[in-house]
Design an enzyme around this catalytic site. Sequence first.
Site, PDB file in Angstrom:
ATOM      1  N   ARG A   1       2.384 -57.259  96.879  1.00  0.00           N
ATOM      2  CA  ARG A   1       2.053 -58.300  95.724  1.00  0.00           C
ATOM      3  C   ARG A   1       0.622 -58.501  95.158  1.00  0.00           C
ATOM      4  NH1 ARG A   1       7.072 -58.285  96.459  1.00  0.00           N
ATOM      5  NH2 ARG A   1       8.504 -59.979  96.565  1.00  0.00           N
TER       6      ARG A   1
ATOM      7  N   CYS B   1       9.463 -66.793  94.456  1.00  0.00           N
ATOM      8  CA  CYS B   1       8.725 -67.344  95.640  1.00  0.00           C
ATOM      9  C   CYS B   1       7.381 -67.833  95.265  1.00  0.00           C
ATOM     10  CB  CYS B   1       8.669 -66.285  96.419  1.00  0.00           C
ATOM     11  SG  CYS B   1      10.090 -65.864  97.490  1.00  0.00           S
TER      12      CYS B   1
ATOM     13  N   GLU C   1       1.736 -66.915  95.733  1.00  0.00           N
ATOM     14  CA  GLU C   1       2.262 -65.785  94.972  1.00  0.00           C
ATOM     15  C   GLU C   1       2.313 -66.175  93.527  1.00  0.00           C
ATOM     16  OE1 GLU C   1       5.317 -62.599  94.218  1.00  0.00           O
ATOM     17  OE2 GLU C   1       6.033 -64.560  94.365  1.00  0.00           O
TER      18      GLU C   1
HETATM   19  N1  EPU Z   1      14.982 -67.825 105.358  1.00  0.00           N
HETATM   20  C1  EPU Z   1      15.346 -69.064 105.958  1.00  0.00           C
HETATM   21  N2  EPU Z   1      15.458 -70.100 105.135  1.00  0.00           N
HETATM   22  C2  EPU Z   1      15.171 -69.993 103.808  1.00  0.00           C
HETATM   23  C3  EPU Z   1      14.713 -68.829 102.983  1.00  0.00           C
HETATM   24  C4  EPU Z   1      14.593 -67.562 103.925  1.00  0.00           C
HETATM   25  O1  EPU Z   1      15.476 -68.889 107.104  1.00  0.00           O
HETATM   26  O2  EPU Z   1      15.180 -71.037 103.040  1.00  0.00           O
HETATM   27  C5  EPU Z   1      15.069 -66.571 106.203  1.00  0.00           C
HETATM   28  C6  EPU Z   1      15.940 -65.581 105.794  1.00  0.00           C
HETATM   29  O3  EPU Z   1      17.275 -65.984 106.283  1.00  0.00           O
HETATM   30  C7  EPU Z   1      15.606 -64.392 106.576  1.00  0.00           C
HETATM   31  C8  EPU Z   1      14.028 -64.528 106.354  1.00  0.00           C
HETATM   32  O4  EPU Z   1      14.057 -65.691 106.218  1.00  0.00           O
HETATM   33  O5  EPU Z   1      15.961 -64.074 107.768  1.00  0.00           O
HETATM   34  C9  EPU Z   1      13.415 -63.703 104.874  1.00  0.00           C
HETATM   35  O6  EPU Z   1      14.233 -64.560 103.890  1.00  0.00           O
HETATM   36  P1  EPU Z   1      14.349 -63.280 102.503  1.00  0.00           P
HETATM   37  O7  EPU Z   1      15.313 -62.340 102.900  1.00  0.00           O
HETATM   38  O8  EPU Z   1      15.090 -64.246 101.460  1.00  0.00           O
HETATM   39  O9  EPU Z   1      13.225 -62.920 102.057  1.00  0.00           O
HETATM   40  P2  EPU Z   1      11.859 -63.570 101.644  1.00  0.00           P
HETATM   41  O10 EPU Z   1      10.816 -62.989 102.820  1.00  0.00           O
HETATM   42  O11 EPU Z   1      11.864 -64.897 101.989  1.00  0.00           O
HETATM   43  C10 EPU Z   1      11.111 -61.725 100.039  1.00  0.00           C
HETATM   44  C11 EPU Z   1      10.355 -61.852  98.598  1.00  0.00           C
HETATM   45  C12 EPU Z   1      11.301 -62.111  97.702  1.00  0.00           C
HETATM   46  C13 EPU Z   1      12.402 -60.932  97.555  1.00  0.00           C
HETATM   47  C14 EPU Z   1      12.993 -61.092  99.007  1.00  0.00           C
HETATM   48  C15 EPU Z   1      13.999 -59.965  98.833  1.00  0.00           C
HETATM   49  C16 EPU Z   1       8.187 -62.691  99.026  1.00  0.00           C
HETATM   50  C17 EPU Z   1       7.015 -63.825  99.103  1.00  0.00           C
HETATM   51  N3  EPU Z   1       9.213 -62.753  98.628  1.00  0.00           N
HETATM   52  O12 EPU Z   1      11.601 -62.971 100.254  1.00  0.00           O
HETATM   53  O13 EPU Z   1      10.300 -62.136  96.268  1.00  0.00           O
HETATM   54  O14 EPU Z   1      13.232 -61.181  96.608  1.00  0.00           O
HETATM   55  O15 EPU Z   1      12.169 -60.779 100.048  1.00  0.00           O
HETATM   56  O16 EPU Z   1      13.602 -58.683  99.121  1.00  0.00           O
HETATM   57  O17 EPU Z   1       7.785 -61.596  99.284  1.00  0.00           O
HETATM   58  C18 EPU Z   1       9.080 -63.134  94.874  1.00  0.00           C
HETATM   59  O18 EPU Z   1       8.282 -62.181  94.765  1.00  0.00           O
HETATM   60  O19 EPU Z   1       9.157 -64.118  94.024  1.00  0.00           O
HETATM   61  C19 EPU Z   1      10.453 -63.117  95.593  1.00  0.00           C
HETATM   62  C20 EPU Z   1      11.414 -64.122  95.515  1.00  0.00           C
END
Ligand code: EPU
Length: 302
Positions: free
Chosen positions: A177, A226, A296
């Site tokens: 990012r 995010c 972000e």
């Molecule tokens: N989780 C929770 N509770 C929540 C959200 C997530 O427990 O409310 C847990 C999930 O169950 C999972 C872990 O946290 O085990 C990671 O969650 P997720 O797979 O949704 O990925 P993330 O790290 O929260 C990132 C990117 C997203 C992208 C997704 C999928 C960032 C900040 N976010 O989210 O990007 O869509 O991976 O690859 O890097 C964005 O850039 O705006 C964005 C949404």
Amino acid sequence: MRISDPRIVAKLAEMHVDLRPGTALAELTSLGIGGTTDLLRIKKHESLPDLLSLLDANHVPHKFLGGGSNLLVGDGELPWVVLQLVRPEPDVVLDGNLAHVDGAADLGRMITFCAKNDLGGMEGLIGVPGTVGGALRMNAGAYGMQIGSYVREVKLYRAASRKIEVLQGDQISFEYRHTSFAPDDMMLSVILELPSKPFKVILEGIRICNEKRRSSQPLGQKSAGCIFKNPPGASAGRMIDDLGLKGLSVGDARVSDRHANFFVNAGHASAKDMLTLIADVRERIQKTYGVSLENEVVVWNA
Ligand code: EPU
């Protein structure tokens, strides 16, 4: 900020810039938040150096807007004008494995168009809203894929040199990012080199990513994706969720019940509401985990 001097207005028309006075940025951002200013729509990339000289000479500050999908804009009358590229037709031209894409092209539509021509690699990014220029500037990523991996060449307006320049992929650093572009550089077009893949295979990848996204993110609601970057080795969403903060609200700004790193505008949230919520959550995370979450979302606050 308003441009009212008729001499400037006339020069803008000569530069093929379409002036839209008093535009509500709430209508141009996915969060549906943001005050009012003049919008300058640029029909020709080549006019940018002259346009920026004109604005500087007349002490008119500016910001560059992409698709408005990762942006939180302040309330009220804004102290700068906003520049945005007009999307040309066609906005993607293919040449073998190379896709020549305009910065104003819609990211999802570009990925679909390439897929139909058996070019893949960016399936994970299909549901990310916004323009290709915006995705490039942030190195947008999802499901293990990021746009920076496919960049062969970028044409941009460089704020430092005040010129349009072309950079090769290896002259740009693409990190999580983050890129080596300056905040006031404007992405004009990009050449992506995409791997050949049959449409059916790409479509299956797209279907899987879409399903994951639908089940974990609040897609139908007004958000900027995010809010915080993930700290190294951790998930901001999970940390916020573990503190029981889903549903926490300031006015109509609310931590999503579906994904805790998405903050939604559940009605008529102001920028002030959203910024207060962001500061509150950041402070709670700092207190509990000793981690300072980095935004972000890009914030344009006066
Ligand atoms: N989780 C929770 N509770 C929540 C959200 C997530 O427990 O409310 C847990 C999930 O169950 C999972 C872990 O946290 O085990 C990671 O969650 P997720 O797979 O949704 O990925 P993330 O790290 O929260 C990132 C990117 C997203 C992208 C997704 C999928 C960032 C900040 N976010 O989210 O990007 O869509 O991976 O690859 O890097 C964005 O850039 O705006 C964005 C949404």
